[in-house]
Design a protein around this motif. Structure first.
Motif, short mmCIF file in Angstrom:
data_model
loop_
_atom_site.label_atom_id
_atom_site.label_comp_id
_atom_site.label_asym_id
_atom_site.label_seq_id
_atom_site.Cartn_x
_atom_site.Cartn_y
_atom_site.Cartn_z
N GLU A 207 -29.44 47.09 -45.95
CA GLU A 207 -29.47 46.50 -44.62
C GLU A 207 -30.88 46.01 -44.27
O GLU A 207 -31.85 46.73 -44.49
N GLU A 208 -30.97 44.82 -43.71
CA GLU A 208 -32.26 44.27 -43.29
C GLU A 208 -32.68 44.89 -41.96
O GLU A 208 -31.88 45.46 -41.23
N ARG A 212 -38.26 44.19 -43.08
CA ARG A 212 -37.68 44.13 -44.42
C ARG A 212 -36.51 43.14 -44.42
O ARG A 212 -35.46 43.42 -43.87
N LYS A 213 -36.75 42.00 -45.05
CA LYS A 213 -35.76 40.93 -45.06
C LYS A 213 -35.43 40.52 -46.49
O LYS A 213 -36.21 40.70 -47.41
N TYR A 214 -34.23 39.93 -46.63
CA TYR A 214 -33.88 39.35 -47.93
C TYR A 214 -34.71 38.08 -48.13
O TYR A 214 -34.86 37.26 -47.22
N SER A 217 -37.47 37.55 -54.30
CA SER A 217 -38.20 38.68 -54.86
C SER A 217 -38.93 38.28 -56.13
O SER A 217 -38.38 37.58 -56.98
N ASN A 223 -32.74 43.11 -53.22
CA ASN A 223 -33.03 44.07 -52.15
C ASN A 223 -33.90 43.41 -51.09
O ASN A 223 -34.62 42.45 -51.38
N PRO A 224 -33.86 43.92 -49.86
CA PRO A 224 -34.80 43.43 -48.84
C PRO A 224 -36.25 43.66 -49.30
O PRO A 224 -36.54 44.62 -50.01
N ARG A 245 -42.81 39.36 -42.86
CA ARG A 245 -41.38 39.53 -43.13
C ARG A 245 -41.02 39.00 -44.53
O ARG A 245 -41.61 38.02 -45.00
N SER A 247 -38.56 37.36 -45.47
CA SER A 247 -37.93 36.04 -45.47
C SER A 247 -38.93 34.93 -45.17
O SER A 247 -38.58 33.74 -45.22
#
Length: 578
Positions: A207-208, A212-214, A217, A223-224, A245, A247
């Motif tokens: 969960e974001e 912590r965002k998608y 990577s 993972n976020p 963040r 994202s």
């Protein structure tokens, strides 16, 4: 030391004992057994046995003070070791501790502690977090439970560690700014050239949240993530960092952190060196004013058509470092076969209102390097074709699947599953035309050699991230609160600063892995009432560590008094040239 005589009904026995403290309690041990009265009379050789025994105790005391006494330790194969009595400790942290105090981190902690009226030992907690990050990386809980591995440990509790994280997060900017100022006393900072890069760290969650965002990577993990932007000075020492963040576009992370340097670090004139991924036009313009400058890599593939034609043209190449105005063709360069030589061409360009200098270099060494990389990728692509797997298209431009030709229809034009039909020679040839070429853009008028040299040293910031992620195990991150996440990275940042400073004090022939492993293996065995016995292997690296520190721990045994002096020295802010 003192003489002790025990009497029984039929005899007297003489012992020399000494007092010492163990775990805060006073105790004693036998240093030398002189024997019975009859045996002492024989040893006294005509002297009064009691006076002789007292003089023997005085001689041993004098020898101990002069560190000349041979220490004999008795062990019994029938006597069990004491329950819960730890005798082995790590002493490698002492070399980190010396730099910790020279950077005046204890003073920084004291200021913060007074500001927030903290009752627990903030300095003790921060130092433990840093030592453990380098030597025994793990969670904050693990850092607490590994305190016993060191020769010294603060008197704190586990919940103090987590309370400290919230405070460290609030004071992150102050810590970074003050650390920069203090570091200049330890080593002059090369702040004319600043290297900037951005990486990300993943979390073992699905969960974001706000931070912590998608995103994309670096490890291709689903993972976020959080973004970490880092500035490093021209000598490879960390300067400042910030989080963003996961994202966020990494190009947008540069300006906020750079403004922090301008405002909080009192810096104004510097050259920012970045890679192509961070070199947006906006970032270049931001560093084209008020005495600032930029050097950034430039993708030849992404140049406009006329500039790409100019960059790849076979003629007009000059030899870097030569005073001759002679120009070479690529054919002539191939005939020379000088793999160490770098050839270049340059021109000023005006795009989007920004005037900048485009430098393109070519070298046979870089060409052969790129050829080998692509050959291995093509081999892997062929293996995938031979396996018959149904391959999904990858968005990664460096994925080997880009070399595989696929068809999506049958011969009759009907829709079909994807099929691999072989290697795509067109893609391979298209990439091959860029082998050996490298582009750089700058607004500086320095020599090409100087620009190339500055850009070449970008590898140190990439290595810094690699050390954080591998040796320091900064990821995955298991913390969930945003303040604790930020505190985690401030401890990683300080750890990196201390380690880099230590690295700079040592000869260049040691790798970072060798240094860290040596510090981890520098263990000692405690002899109650006597001192510490080194149980590590003495090497050239341990000699160099001691040489730069100004103290030694590689004698057969280090008496307790001598170790107290070492503890005191490693906690001194005094900086001496070794």
């Amino acid at each position: 030391m003192r003489l002790q005589i025990t009497k029984t009904k039929n005899s007297e026995s003489f012992f020399i004992t000494k007092s010492y403290r163990k775990n805060g309690k006073s105790t004693s041990k036998v240093v030398e057994k002189l024997g019975t009265l009859e045996e002492v009379i024989q040893k006294a050789n005509g002297q009064d046995p009691y006076e002789w025994a007292k003089n023997r105790a005085k001689d041993l005391t004098k020898q101990e003070k002069q560190q000349q006494k041979e220490i004999l330790v008795q062990y019994s194969p029938t006597k069990q070791i004491s329950m819960g009595d730890q005798v082995s400790f790590n002493g490698g942290y002492l070399f980190l501790q010396q730099l910790y105090y020279q950077l005046e981190l204890d003073k920084i902690c004291k200021t913060i502690q007074e500001k927030y009226k903290i009752e627990f030992d903030l300095n003790g907690i921060l130092s433990q977090l840093i030592f453990s990050r380098v030597l025994y990386p793990g969670s904050k809980r693990e850092a607490f439970y590994t305190m016993h591995k060191y020769l010294e440990a603060p008197q704190v509790e586990l919940h103090h560690f987590y309370r400290a994280l919230a405070v460290l997060s609030k004071e992150s900017t102050r810590i970074q700014s003050q650390l920069y100022k203090n570091s200049q006393k330890v080593r002059p900072r090369n702040n004319r050239i600043l290297y900037y890069d951005c990486t990300n760290f993943f979390f073992e969650i699905e969960e974001e949240d706000e931070l912590r965002k998608y995103g994309k990577s670096k490890e291709n993990r689903p993972n976020p993530i959080v973004q970490m932007g880092l500035f490093m000075d021209g000598d490879g020492l960390p300067l400042a960092f910030d989080l963003a963040r996961g994202s966020a576009n990494e190009q947008t992370t540069l300006k906020p952190l750079e403004r922090k340097l301008l405002d909080d670090f009192s810096m104004s004139k510097f050259i920012v060196c970045t890679d192509a991924g961070l070199s947006s036009t906006a970032n270049r313009k931001f560093n084209d004013i008020q005495g600032r400058a930029f050097i950034t890599t430039q993708s030849i593939k992404k140049l406009k058509k006329h500039l790409k034609s100019w960059a790849l043209a076979t003629t007009g190449w000059k030899l870097s470092g030569s005073t001759s105005k002679k120009e070479y063709s690529l054919e002539e360069i191939q005939v020379l076969a000088n793999h160490k030589a770098i050839f270049y061409k340059e021109r000023w360009i005006l795009e989007d209102g920004l005037e900048q200098r485009l430098i393109v270099t070519y070298s046979l060494k870089y060409q052969h390097y790129q050829e080998k990389i692509r050959e291995r990728q093509v081999t892997r692509a062929q293996r995938l074709i031979d396996s018959g797997q149904v391959l999904k298209k990858s968005k990664n431009p460096n994925d080997v699947r880009r070399f595989i030709k696929q068809t999506h229809v049958t011969k009759n034009g009907e829709v079909a599953d994807k099929q691999q039909t072989g290697l795509d020679e067109t893609v391979i040839d298209k990439e091959a035309q860029y082998d050996g070429f490298y582009g750089v853009c700058t607004n500086l008028e320095d020599t090409v050699e100087e620009i190339i040299k500055i850009n070449h040293n970008r590898w140190e910031i990439e290595e810094t991230f690699r050390i954080m992620k591998s040796e320091f195990e900064a990821r995955p991150v298991y913390l969930s609160r945003e303040d604790r996440i930020h505190a985690h990275f401030i401890t990683c940042f300080i750890s990196m600063m201390i380690f880099r400073l230590l690295e700079k004090r040592l000869p260049e022939n040691y790798t970072y892995g060798e240094i860290i492993e040596t510090l981890r293996e520098m263990t000692f065995y405690r002899i109650d009432g006597e001192g510490m016995i080194p149980t590590y292997t003495r090497t050239n690296l341990t000699d160099d560590l001691h040489q730069q520190a100004g103290f030694r721990t590689d004698y057969q045994i280090i008496p307790q008094k001598e170790f107290k002096k070492i503890f005191k020295e490693t906690k001194s802010r005094k900086i001496t040239t070794k």
